[in-house]
Design a protein around this motif. Sequence first.
Motif, mmCIF file in Angstrom:
data_model
loop_
_atom_site.group_PDB
_atom_site.id
_atom_site.type_symbol
_atom_site.label_atom_id
_atom_site.label_comp_id
_atom_site.label_asym_id
_atom_site.label_seq_id
_atom_site.Cartn_x
_atom_site.Cartn_y
_atom_site.Cartn_z
ATOM 1 N N ASN A 9 0.833 -1.206 0.000
ATOM 2 C CA ASN A 9 0.000 0.000 0.000
ATOM 3 C C ASN A 9 0.869 1.259 0.000
ATOM 4 N N GLN A 10 2.010 1.222 0.640
ATOM 5 C CA GLN A 10 2.928 2.364 0.612
ATOM 6 C C GLN A 10 3.475 2.568 -0.796
ATOM 7 N N GLU A 11 3.742 1.473 -1.488
ATOM 8 C CA GLU A 11 4.270 1.555 -2.857
ATOM 9 C C GLU A 11 3.223 2.092 -3.833
ATOM 10 N N HIS A 12 1.951 1.839 -3.545
ATOM 11 C CA HIS A 12 0.874 2.213 -4.458
ATOM 12 C C HIS A 12 -0.079 3.201 -3.805
ATOM 13 N N ARG A 13 0.421 4.313 -3.419
ATOM 14 C CA ARG A 13 -0.391 5.356 -2.785
ATOM 15 C C ARG A 13 -1.385 5.983 -3.757
ATOM 16 N N GLU A 14 -1.202 5.749 -5.044
ATOM 17 C CA GLU A 14 -2.074 6.365 -6.035
ATOM 18 C C GLU A 14 -3.468 5.764 -6.066
#
Length: 108
Positions: free
Chosen positions: A73-78
């Motif tokens: 989830n940190q990697e894909h904040r978008e």
Amino acid sequence: MYEDKYIKFYHSKAWKLARKQALARDHYLCQECLRQGIVRTANTVHHIIPIKDDFKKRLKLDNLETICLEHHNQEHREKPSGEKDKYKKLKEKKREVFVFKANPDFKL
């Protein structure tokens, strides 16, 4: 449609095999947590270079790593906040986290 290519990919036998290989190689442990000295189980396989940036690397094992849901989830904040809410309950669940520190009495 643009998204159809990715949906089809994530349902393919080739992806499922590559995913299994990455999980086995990483022993189902979050690689980002390990870099921080924490041992945490994980079952999400992440593309280091996103497939939208380089579709040719979609099945390359050196472009895949196992990470926990929190790090994914940190990697894909978008992602829209509605998507994050869907996983909120999972994040609130207690996870087994093992932190190993050096034992000063242990000598090789």
